[in-house]
Design a protein around this motif. Structure first.
Motif, PDB file in Angstrom:
ATOM      1  N   GLU A   1       0.096  -1.020  -0.085  1.00 23.47           N
ATOM      2  CA  GLU A   1      -0.253  -0.369  -0.292  1.00 23.47           C
ATOM      3  C   GLU A   1       0.854   1.480  -0.265  1.00 23.47           C
ATOM      4  O   GLU A   1       0.166   2.602  -0.566  1.00 23.47           O
ATOM      5  CB  GLU A   1      -0.895  -0.072   1.104  1.00 23.47           C
ATOM      6  CG  GLU A   1      -1.540   0.857   1.358  1.00 23.47           C
ATOM      7  CD  GLU A   1      -2.624   0.950   2.209  1.00 23.47           C
ATOM      8  OE1 GLU A   1      -3.801   1.563   2.515  1.00 23.47           O
ATOM      9  OE2 GLU A   1      -3.003   0.031   3.187  1.00 23.47           O
TER      10      GLU A   1
ATOM     11  N   GLU B   1     -15.217  -1.736   7.102  1.00 24.40           N
ATOM     12  CA  GLU B   1     -14.359  -2.228   6.262  1.00 24.40           C
ATOM     13  C   GLU B   1     -14.620  -3.841   6.390  1.00 24.40           C
ATOM     14  O   GLU B   1     -13.797  -3.298   4.698  1.00 24.40           O
ATOM     15  CB  GLU B   1     -13.628  -2.281   7.680  1.00 24.40           C
ATOM     16  CG  GLU B   1     -12.687  -1.041   7.796  1.00 24.40           C
ATOM     17  CD  GLU B   1     -11.786  -1.708   9.340  1.00 24.40           C
ATOM     18  OE1 GLU B   1     -11.335  -2.532   9.649  1.00 24.40           O
ATOM     19  OE2 GLU B   1     -11.235  -0.702   9.630  1.00 24.40           O
ATOM     20  N   ASN B   2     -15.234  -4.288   6.798  1.00 24.90           N
ATOM     21  CA  ASN B   2     -15.570  -5.584   5.270  1.00 24.90           C
ATOM     22  C   ASN B   2     -16.421  -5.109   4.621  1.00 24.90           C
ATOM     23  O   ASN B   2     -16.626  -6.247   3.460  1.00 24.90           O
ATOM     24  CB  ASN B   2     -16.040  -6.541   6.428  1.00 24.90           C
ATOM     25  CG  ASN B   2     -15.499  -7.291   7.537  1.00 24.90           C
ATOM     26  OD1 ASN B   2     -14.132  -7.278   7.481  1.00 24.90           O
ATOM     27  ND2 ASN B   2     -15.668  -7.688   8.944  1.00 24.90           N
TER      28      ASN B   2
ATOM     29  N   GLU C   1     -16.499  -2.634   2.446  1.00 25.64           N
ATOM     30  CA  GLU C   1     -15.618  -2.228   1.524  1.00 25.64           C
ATOM     31  C   GLU C   1     -14.834  -2.720   1.082  1.00 25.64           C
ATOM     32  O   GLU C   1     -14.811  -2.688  -0.261  1.00 25.64           O
ATOM     33  CB  GLU C   1     -15.056  -0.924   2.674  1.00 25.64           C
ATOM     34  CG  GLU C   1     -15.385   0.879   3.193  1.00 25.64           C
ATOM     35  CD  GLU C   1     -14.778   1.536   3.765  1.00 25.64           C
ATOM     36  OE1 GLU C   1     -13.642   1.379   3.762  1.00 25.64           O
ATOM     37  OE2 GLU C   1     -15.073   2.726   4.490  1.00 25.64           O
ATOM     38  N   ARG C   2     -14.151  -4.141   1.685  1.00 25.54           N
ATOM     39  CA  ARG C   2     -13.534  -4.876   0.896  1.00 25.54           C
ATOM     40  C   ARG C   2     -14.192  -5.609  -0.187  1.00 25.54           C
ATOM     41  O   ARG C   2     -13.455  -6.308  -0.564  1.00 25.54           O
ATOM     42  CB  ARG C   2     -12.445  -5.721   2.200  1.00 25.54           C
ATOM     43  CG  ARG C   2     -12.225  -6.948   1.058  1.00 25.54           C
ATOM     44  CD  ARG C   2     -11.134  -7.521   2.568  1.00 25.54           C
ATOM     45  NE  ARG C   2     -10.876  -7.045   4.486  1.00 25.54           N
ATOM     46  CZ  ARG C   2     -11.125  -6.411   4.834  1.00 25.54           C
ATOM     47  NH1 ARG C   2     -12.114  -7.549   5.059  1.00 25.54           N
ATOM     48  NH2 ARG C   2     -10.989  -5.712   6.103  1.00 25.54           N
ATOM     49  N   GLU C   3     -15.649  -5.752   0.298  1.00 24.27           N
ATOM     50  CA  GLU C   3     -16.288  -6.786  -0.881  1.00 24.27           C
ATOM     51  C   GLU C   3     -16.104  -6.672  -1.501  1.00 24.27           C
ATOM     52  O   GLU C   3     -16.722  -6.256  -2.715  1.00 24.27           O
ATOM     53  CB  GLU C   3     -17.135  -7.351   0.080  1.00 24.27           C
ATOM     54  CG  GLU C   3     -17.149  -8.150   1.365  1.00 24.27           C
ATOM     55  CD  GLU C   3     -18.167  -8.400   2.509  1.00 24.27           C
ATOM     56  OE1 GLU C   3     -19.481  -8.375   1.641  1.00 24.27           O
ATOM     57  OE2 GLU C   3     -18.630  -9.763   3.352  1.00 24.27           O
TER      58      GLU C   3
ATOM     59  N   TYR D   1     -15.051  -3.745  -2.784  1.00 19.43           N
ATOM     60  CA  TYR D   1     -13.717  -3.607  -3.554  1.00 19.43           C
ATOM     61  C   TYR D   1     -13.598  -4.651  -4.762  1.00 19.43           C
ATOM     62  O   TYR D   1     -13.019  -4.856  -5.623  1.00 19.43           O
ATOM     63  CB  TYR D   1     -12.827  -3.208  -2.687  1.00 19.43           C
ATOM     64  CG  TYR D   1     -11.163  -2.748  -4.004  1.00 19.43           C
ATOM     65  CD1 TYR D   1     -10.636  -1.748  -4.474  1.00 19.43           C
ATOM     66  CD2 TYR D   1     -10.331  -4.131  -3.826  1.00 19.43           C
ATOM     67  CE1 TYR D   1      -9.561  -2.230  -5.138  1.00 19.43           C
ATOM     68  CE2 TYR D   1      -8.787  -3.591  -4.027  1.00 19.43           C
ATOM     69  CZ  TYR D   1      -8.642  -3.147  -4.947  1.00 19.43           C
ATOM     70  OH  TYR D   1      -7.782  -2.785  -5.629  1.00 19.43           O
ATOM     71  N   GLU D   2     -13.818  -6.290  -3.900  1.00 13.11           N
ATOM     72  CA  GLU D   2     -13.184  -7.160  -4.409  1.00 13.11           C
ATOM     73  C   GLU D   2     -13.900  -7.788  -5.463  1.00 13.11           C
ATOM     74  O   GLU D   2     -14.049  -8.093  -6.152  1.00 13.11           O
ATOM     75  CB  GLU D   2     -12.719  -8.198  -3.531  1.00 13.11           C
ATOM     76  CG  GLU D   2     -12.580  -8.435  -2.612  1.00 13.11           C
ATOM     77  CD  GLU D   2     -12.267  -9.272  -1.343  1.00 13.11           C
ATOM     78  OE1 GLU D   2     -13.168 -10.153  -1.500  1.00 13.11           O
ATOM     79  OE2 GLU D   2     -11.027  -9.928  -0.751  1.00 13.11           O
TER      80      GLU D   2
END
Length: 929
Positions: free
Chosen positions: A42, A120-121, A123-125, A127-128
């Motif tokens: 990052e 956060e979870n 946002e991660r899903e 993005y993936e």
């Protein structure tokens, strides 16, 4: 265009990240342990984006100064405040407030933790979903790979390499060929040759080489001539030919010059080293010209370099700068010839008139005795108190009367010299010598040498038996605290013995041996060690005196009497030995060993009646002692008094009924050949002593002599049941079965024996030999491996393996391994000697035989092998020396020795006869082929 690089050879841009633009960050399979390649971190992505934005002129609305302010370390430390709170003090109240606010922040962070993690979870899903990984994109295709067979997988075509297509074209385009001139080829062809053309100026030169250099052979020859001339000059300076005083050139032996160079070549130093040392010594001399050692070192360097004249010149300068140095003058005298050396010695004495060394050196320069005396007398006029000068003057006198007069004058001038007083006493008559020693004692009351000289004078006058002199000496010296140590007195006693003053030697030991030893000390051991040390140094009278004194203090010590007897046996006479033994039996009447030794000496001396009387006295002091009974039987038996010996044995069986007496009775009948009587005796003895293994062995051997094998087998079988721990009994039982063709029974007997005595090397070795003699070599090797695993320190097993179970090529390796495992076993040492003997290394073989004898002289096999070796490769004197040593030792053990020595037929044979019989029974070859 030729200088432009192709695309694949160009360097990557500074911010280039491979595969980042198309989202390729690696993929994994089910067999992988992790991703094939990690993507950029990052921090790397942020740094690359920031750099790209800066290049395009975009900003994120934040000022750089703001970021710096946020990260300013001043605001992180409460003790580093600036501005409004710069003058404040961070106290305990401030620390408590900060702690309260920190706890509040931690509590609020925990309350918002669930909401933060859920956000956060999500946002991660998201993005993936928008940026799927390559492994997710090809998930359906990878599932389809499960249906691919092995043949289809093997038939997949290999990928082609398209990157080299243009490389070959570019390489061919860059290659260029040019025509080479003929001159270059000609020069290359003659580069390794050497020209021999002589030019007009007299130099033979090479053609120009590739590097443009030439070889000048004339200069090389000139340099060689210069080196040769330098060596000739050097040799001329150190030659022994005629020369002048200050080193003119001497004659050179042209024929012997090369030989002398060859002798000097190994000891020469390089010229560079000599020059370096020369500069170093010159610097030392210039910095400190009064240092004589520097002058001497510089002169010796020049002498070593062959420059004798330069060395003399240096020492002459050194003597000028150091006129008070004896070493400098003596070195200068040494470097010069005799005539010039006398002149230098005169100058040296003039500068140092009280130097004893210079006067002695000047005296030695004189050739005739008269001139030497003249120099010494002049020296004594200058230094009358010099003991060394008086000694030199006395040594120059040929007439004892003149020497006596000189010594009388010397003792007047130097009354504290012990050597001068003793020399004067030796030159005087005995009556005058006593007066001289009395004067010496008054002049030097603390000298023990004068007291010893007085004692020796008394011995010379025939009054050496009086010990008053040494008694007074000890009392006088002890009162003045001048008593030497006990060891020093022993040394003085040995000097007296060496000079023939035996009585004085004994008086010194008698009066001083106990000096400095308390009764609490182990005086007996100390005195025994003193006597042994004197014996080793060859001072036997001193050792006798030490034993005599020790026996007066410990009259009943058997150890001291045995040591004294041993000294007389090895270094004394038969009469002295018998006298010591007579005193020993009187002091220790209950020691049967001393009685037996005395009886044996009387018997060997040819006095049979006296030997009988000694044994009779021994019976009176030690009634019913079996050793004395058996000694009396042996005395009668060996002298063929059969009836007397039988009567003695009968009486002994009644008065001293021990198993040894019964065994001797049985052995006596066997020696006479009466096996029936011996069998009756052994039957009765077994009833009395059923646990005596030797009785069972004798019973079986008697049956074997009578050729009654079943009865012998029964005797051995019953014997091993009665005494299962007797290894020799098991061996006799096994060998009986093997001799009668019962190999299986022999093996069975040995198996039972190994159960009764598990770790017996003899039993294991016998079992291995049974298998080897039966032809089962592999079984024998297997048993040997097991035996060595259980008993790695057995020399018998190692010897058997090396000599009989392994090929000849491995013997050296195995003997080295055996010596590492068993360093102190005579069997292994004898085996090593036999191997060297077989390899014709005779000196080594002899050394190993002697090492084995020193290690353990009781093994008869070692004596027999060594004797057989000397029969082939030794001298008559060496064999006689071995036999004489054997008589003193009388070995009793050994696999080959005992069967011969114990044979009833050889009962009366002497040890040297047994040695010859055993040596004859050994194999002709030292080891098997």
């Amino acid at each position: 265009m030729t200088g432009r690089r192709d695309f694949l050879s160009q360097p990557a841009p500074e911010n280039y990240v491979a595969g980042l633009g198309r989202g390729a960050t690696g993929f994994t399979t089910r067999s992988d342990l992790g991703p094939a390649r990690e993507g950029p971190t990052e921090e790397q992505i942020k740094a690359a984006v920031a750099k790209r934005s800066k290049e395009l002129g975009f900003t994120d609305g934040k000022d750089k100064d703001d970021d710096d302010k946020e990260d300013d370390p001043r605001f992180q430390d409460p003790d580093n405040e600036v501005g409004l709170f710069a003058g404040g003090i961070y106290e305990k109240d401030d620390e408590e407030a900060d702690e309260i606010w920190r706890n509040i922040d931690d509590r609020m962070a925990k309350r918002r933790q669930k909401q933060r993690e859920a956000r956060e979870n999500a946002e991660r899903e998201e993005y993936e979903r928008k940026n799927p990984k390559i492994q997710a994109q090809f998930a359906d295709l990878k599932r389809a790979l499960g249906t691919v067979t092995d043949e289809e997988w093997a038939n997949l075509p290999d990928a082609k390499d398209f990157t080299g297509r243009n490389k070959r074209a570019r390489a061919a385009r860059h290659e260029r060929f040019y025509a080479v001139p003929d001159s270059v080829l000609a020069a290359a062809g003659t580069a390794g040759e050497m020209g021999t053309t002589v030019a007009d100026e007299g130099t033979a030169t090479e053609p120009n080489q590739g590097n443009g250099t030439t070889t000048d052979f004339a200069k090389i020859g000139a340099a060689r001539d210069k080196v040769l001339q330098a060596r000739l000059d050097q040799a001329s300076q150190v030659s022994s030919g005629t020369s002048t005083v200050l080193g003119s050139a001497s004659s050179i032996d042209a024929k012997g010059y090369l030989t002398s160079l060859a002798k000097r070549e190994g000891a020469e130093q390089s010229i560079g080293d000599i020059e370096k040392f020369r500069k170093m010594f010159k610097s030392a001399v210039d910095s400190n010209p009064t240092n004589a050692s520097a002058w001497i070192a510089a002169a010796r360097l020049e002498e070593y370099a062959g420059k004798q004249v330069a060395a003399r010149t240096l020492m002459a300068d050194g003597c000028k700068h150091c006129p008070k140095s004896e070493d400098a003058w003596i070195e200068n005298i040494r470097l010069n010839e005799n005539r010039n050396a006398k002149i230098i010695a005169a100058a040296a004495i003039k500068a140092n008139p009280r130097s004893v060394r210079l006067w002695v050196e000047a005296m030695r320069l004189e050739s005739d005795n008269r001139s030497k005396k003249k120099v010494i007398r002049m020296a004594l006029e200058q230094i009358p108190e010099s003991e060394a000068l008086w000694k030199e003057a006395v040594n120059l006198e040929d007439d004892p009367e003149d020497a006596r007069l000189l010594l009388a004058k010397a003792t007047e001038l130097i009354p504290g010299s012990v050597d001068l007083w003793l020399a004067l006493a030796r030159l005087e008559t005995p009556q005058n010598a006593r007066k001289v020693l009395n004067k010496a004692g008054k002049a030097i009351p603390t000298s023990h040498e004068i007291w010893i000289a007085a004692a020796r004078l008394e011995e010379q006058l025939g009054e050496g038996t009086k010990t008053s002199v040494m008694k007074n000496a000890v009392r006088f010296l002890a009162k003045r605290n001048a008593m030497p140590k006990r060891e020093e007195w022993i040394t003085e006693a040995e000097k007296c013995e060496e000079d023939g003053a035996v009585l004085t030697c004994g008086n010194i030991i008698r009066e001083t041996l106990g000096w400095g030893l308390d009764e609490d000390d182990d005086r007996k051991d100390v005195w025994i060690e003193d006597a042994k040390s004197s014996t080793v140094r060859g001072k036997f009278e001193t050792a006798r005196a030490i034993y005599a004194y020790a026996l007066r203090v410990f009259p009943t010590s058997k150890t001291l009497w045995m040591a004294a007897v041993e000294l007389e046996r090895n270094h004394g006479t038969k009469e002295a030995l018998c006298q010591v033994l007579e005193k020993a039996v009187e002091a220790c009447p209950h020691s049967e060993v001393l009685w037996l030794m005395l009886a044996k000496e009387r018997w060997q001396g040819g006095d049979l009646d006296e030997a009988r009387k000694v044994l009779g006295r021994a019976f009176n002091q030690n009634p019913d002692n079996e050793d004395i009974w058996l000694a009396a039987v042996k005395l009668e038996s060996d002298n063929d008094f059969t009836d007397q010996a039988r009567e003695l044995l009968k009486t002994a069986r009644q008065n001293a009924p021990t198993d040894r007496v019964w065994m001797r009775s049985v052995a006596f009948e066997r020696q006479l050949g009466d096996n029936e009587a011996a069998l009756d005796l052994v039957q009765d003895a077994i009833l009395l002593f059923p646990s005596a293994a030797k009785l069972w062995m004798m019973k079986g051997q008697i049956y074997e002599d009578l050729e009654k094998v079943p009865q012998a087998r029964e005797a051995y079988s019953t014997g091993v049941k009665a005494v299962p721990s007797s290894v020799p009994l098991w061996l006799l039982f096994s060998r009986l079965e093997e001799r009668n063709g019962m190999v299986v029974k022999a093996r069975s007997v040995l198996d039972r024996a190994r159960q009764a005595v598990p770790k017996s090397p003899e039993l294991w070795c016998e079992l291995i030999r049974v298998e080897r003699r039966a032809g089962n070599l592999n079984q024998a090797k297997s048993l040997m491996a097991t035996a060595l695993q259980q008993m790695p320190k057995s020399g018998l097993l190692w010897s058997e393996r090396i000599l009989h179970l392994e090929p000849r090529t491995q013997r050296r390796t195995l003997i080295v391994e055996a010596l590492k495992q068993v360093e102190s076993d005579p069997t292994v040492l004898t085996t090593a000697a036999r191997i060297f003997w077989a390899e014709r290394k005779l000196e080594k073989a002899q050394n190993w035989f002697e090492r084995a004898l020193v290690l353990d002289s009781d093994v008869g096999d070692t004596w027999a092998w060594y004797y057989k070796f000397l029969l082939q490769h030794g001298t008559e004197g060496k064999r006689d020396e071995l036999v004489s040593k054997l008589k003193l030792v009388e070995p009793r053990h050994g696999e080959s020795w005992q069967p011969v020595a114990k044979d009833p037929k050889n009962a009366k044979k002497k040890p040297e006869e047994i040695l010859r019989l055993v040596a004859a029974s050994l194999p002709n070859q030292p080891v098997g082929v």
